[in-house]
Design a protein around this motif. Structure first.
Motif, mmCIF file in Angstrom:
data_model
loop_
_atom_site.group_PDB
_atom_site.id
_atom_site.type_symbol
_atom_site.label_atom_id
_atom_site.label_comp_id
_atom_site.label_asym_id
_atom_site.label_seq_id
_atom_site.Cartn_x
_atom_site.Cartn_y
_atom_site.Cartn_z
ATOM 1 N N LYS A 1 41.124 14.644 50.420
ATOM 2 C CA LYS A 1 41.925 14.906 51.621
ATOM 3 C C LYS A 1 41.025 15.372 52.769
ATOM 4 O O LYS A 1 41.179 14.937 53.918
ATOM 5 C CB LYS A 1 42.980 15.962 51.314
ATOM 6 C CG LYS A 1 43.994 16.194 52.428
ATOM 7 C CD LYS A 1 44.948 17.303 52.067
ATOM 8 C CE LYS A 1 45.797 16.956 50.874
ATOM 9 N NZ LYS A 1 46.740 15.850 51.150
ATOM 10 N N CYS A 2 40.082 16.240 52.457
ATOM 11 C CA CYS A 2 39.169 16.748 53.488
ATOM 12 C C CYS A 2 38.274 15.637 54.038
ATOM 13 O O CYS A 2 38.033 15.572 55.245
ATOM 14 C CB CYS A 2 38.312 17.879 52.922
ATOM 15 S SG CYS A 2 39.230 19.385 52.550
ATOM 16 N N ALA B 1 38.548 21.654 57.151
ATOM 17 C CA ALA B 1 38.195 20.617 56.181
ATOM 18 C C ALA B 1 36.718 20.721 55.807
ATOM 19 O O ALA B 1 36.354 20.645 54.629
ATOM 20 C CB ALA B 1 38.511 19.232 56.752
ATOM 21 N N LYS C 1 41.910 22.205 62.091
ATOM 22 C CA LYS C 1 42.055 21.377 60.894
ATOM 23 C C LYS C 1 40.721 20.719 60.520
ATOM 24 O O LYS C 1 40.352 20.661 59.343
ATOM 25 C CB LYS C 1 43.123 20.307 61.147
ATOM 26 C CG LYS C 1 43.612 19.604 59.898
ATOM 27 C CD LYS C 1 44.865 18.799 60.192
ATOM 28 C CE LYS C 1 45.461 18.242 58.911
ATOM 29 N NZ LYS C 1 46.734 17.531 59.150
ATOM 30 N N ILE D 1 39.999 13.605 56.585
ATOM 31 C CA ILE D 1 40.168 14.281 57.878
ATOM 32 C C ILE D 1 38.926 14.113 58.741
ATOM 33 O O ILE D 1 39.001 13.919 59.956
ATOM 34 C CB ILE D 1 40.490 15.773 57.665
ATOM 35 C CG1 ILE D 1 41.901 15.921 57.082
ATOM 36 C CG2 ILE D 1 40.377 16.562 58.980
ATOM 37 C CD1 ILE D 1 42.247 17.330 56.664
ATOM 38 N N LEU E 1 45.884 22.255 55.169
ATOM 39 C CA LEU E 1 45.422 20.922 55.567
ATOM 40 C C LEU E 1 46.559 19.908 55.589
ATOM 41 O O LEU E 1 46.413 18.835 56.159
ATOM 42 C CB LEU E 1 44.319 20.455 54.607
ATOM 43 C CG LEU E 1 43.017 21.265 54.706
ATOM 44 C CD1 LEU E 1 42.098 20.915 53.552
ATOM 45 C CD2 LEU E 1 42.325 21.047 56.018
ATOM 46 N N THR F 1 36.187 23.811 53.730
ATOM 47 C CA THR F 1 36.690 23.632 52.374
ATOM 48 C C THR F 1 35.699 22.860 51.517
ATOM 49 O O THR F 1 35.439 23.217 50.361
ATOM 50 C CB THR F 1 38.048 22.888 52.400
ATOM 51 O OG1 THR F 1 38.964 23.630 53.209
ATOM 52 C CG2 THR F 1 38.610 22.751 50.993
#
Length: 488
Positions: free
Chosen positions: A127-128, A203, A199, A131, A486, A206
């Motif tokens: 997911k990161c 990311a 965001k 982004i 996120l 993270t």
């Protein structure tokens, strides 16, 4: 009581150091209304004197592969230059060892803690990565640039009111302060909302958090991205890794409103007395106040420069500055905060000790993260002074001329493009209008490698939240909290 010119000349050099100090404070002025994630003060590496640069020298059509061989040559030369690892003392010089050389060591010649990511953590990593796309990077950089402009306009007026303490500067702040503050804060909110600032940065943070565990999957991704950025120019045969600034046409007239005016006066020497002398290069580096020159016009790390002294009565200087972030698609700075890796046994030199200047030999204490360009240099001084007249006569026939850290004359050739700087005398001093590469704003690399001994112990180790976020400038979220953030 008059002050002799001889006595005055002994202190004139302090003005040059005060000038560097003000420039440093200008570009590092903290925005208390909008604090950013990093609280560490950057390091500024000044070029002495600046290097002339043209619009085409920084335009390589970012994020696209073009068939223009001359553009690739320019791209290679630019990448080689901005990836030179600056010394953390003195002025900037081009070096043979590049950021990509040390970064490659940092992701290949290492031992990892090699703990495995859970299924949920792998999903979060994916997911990161989605982004941090080129589209979102462009949005982030676009609105970051707008914020930097608004912040710098605010900073110049605020800094003058705080430091000069003269009625005129205070009155300007009283008239313009509210508008400049609103503009700055609005630009920051746009960066957050339209530029996805929070965001995007969360990311990256993270991924950095997950990297603390030393998982092979992340380092495999880093190696793949690094190799994808490699290129060799057909024309010049130079090896380089793609490095850009954004937007690519930033030096064109299209962005003329992005430049912000800076000023400094002789009377400010007492307000800027090298308070941050270990946070920028060149502090105490000037031996005279005045001009420097060499016979050749091209910049060289081995260039021998001579100096012409003048007196500082009535001295002031104006310049327009532009700060632009450097983009390295292959570089992930979070690995230098990770405690989940260490060197292979054959390597003992640290990346950094985290101190400036380093207290031992290191590979890379600082890394340039943005460029400062300068143009429209206007210097005012007493042209009737005999020492000044003599200096002006001396530099008339010289190929490369500088005033303090600024270049005011020089011809610079960059493969298919060339640029030149020249000055003209005015009634009150000199003026030089061309664009020059003036300085690099650099990240200070923390102590690295800094392996957590518990991660490499024989008994193994299960990481706690406190360990997980060691060295990161973010609050310790749980994986669930980060996932929910996120998803917003």
């Amino acid at each position: 009581m008059s002050v002799s010119l001889e006595r005055l000349a002994l202190t004139d050099v302090d003005i040059m150091d005060a000038l560097l100090e003000k420039i440093y404070q200008y570009f590092t002025f903290r925005d208390d209304d909008n604090p950013t994630m990093s609280s560490q003060s950057p390091y500024i590496s000044f070029i002495n004197p600046g290097m002339g640069i043209g619009e085409k020298d920084v335009d390589f059509n970012i994020y696209s592969d073009v068939g223009d061989l001359e553009a690739k040559d320019r791209h290679a030369l630019f990448s080689q230059m901005v990836n030179s690892i600056p010394e953390s003392v003195g002025f900037w010089q081009s070096t043979d060892i590049k950021v990509w050389d040390i970064y490659q060591k940092s992701i290949t010649n290492i031992k990892l803690a090699s703990s495995q990511l859970t299924t949920d953590e792998k999903k979060l990593l994916e997911k990161c990565e989605k982004i941090i796309t080129s589209t979102n990077t462009k949005k982030y950089l676009k609105y970051q640039n707008l914020y930097l402009k608004a912040k710098e306009e605010f900073t110049m007026v605020r800094l003058n009111a705080l430091r000069k303490k003269d009625p005129a500067s205070i009155q300007i702040w009283e008239v313009q302060g509210e508008r400049l503050t609103l503009n700055k804060n609005f630009a920051f909110k746009q960066w957050v909302s339209e530029g996805l600032k929070n965001k995007y940065e969360e990311a990256i943070a993270t991924i950095g958090m997950l990297t603390e565990r030393g998982p092979n999957v992340i380092y495999d991704n880093l190696k793949s991205r690094f190799q994808e950025s490699f290129e060799k120019t057909p024309g010049m045969g130079l090896d380089f890794y793609h490095t850009y600034i954004y937007p690519p046409k930033i030096l064109s007239s299209e962005y003329s409103d992005r430049w912000v005016e800076f000023s400094f006066e002789e009377s400010e020497r007492h307000e800027y007395n090298s308070q941050s002398s270990t946070s920028y290069g060149g502090g105490g580096g000037f031996s005279t106040f005045g001009f420097s020159w060499s016979a050749g016009a091209s910049y060289s790390r081995d260039m021998q420069r001579e100096q012409c002294e003048i007196h500082s009565q009535g001295f002031s200087i104006k310049a327009s500055f532009l700060q632009v972030p450097i983009i390295r698609p292959w570089y992930s700075s979070y690995i230098y905060k990770s405690r989940g890796w260490k060197w292979v046994d054959e390597i003992t030199t640290p990346i950094s000790t985290g101190s400036i200047p380093p207290n031992e030999e290191v590979f890379m204490p600082i890394v340039p993260n943005s460029i400062i360009f300068a143009k429209d240099i206007e210097v005012t001084f007493n042209k009737e002074d005999e020492l000044t007249k003599k200096a002006l006569d001396v530099i008339k026939g010289k190929g490369s001329v500088g005033f303090g850290p600024f270049s005011i004359r020089g011809n610079y050739s960059h493969t298919s493009s060339s640029s030149s700087l020249d000055y003209e005398e005015t009634n009150t001093g000199i003026k030089s209008t061309g664009i020059q590469l003036f300085a690099f704003v650099c990240d200070v690399i923390p102590k690295s490698p800094n392996p957590d001994p518990k991660l490499f112990g024989e008994a193994g180790f299960v990481k706690t939240e406190e360990n997980l976020f060691s060295g990161l400038n973010i609050e310790p979220f749980s994986i669930d909290q980060l996932t929910r953030f996120l998803q917003k």
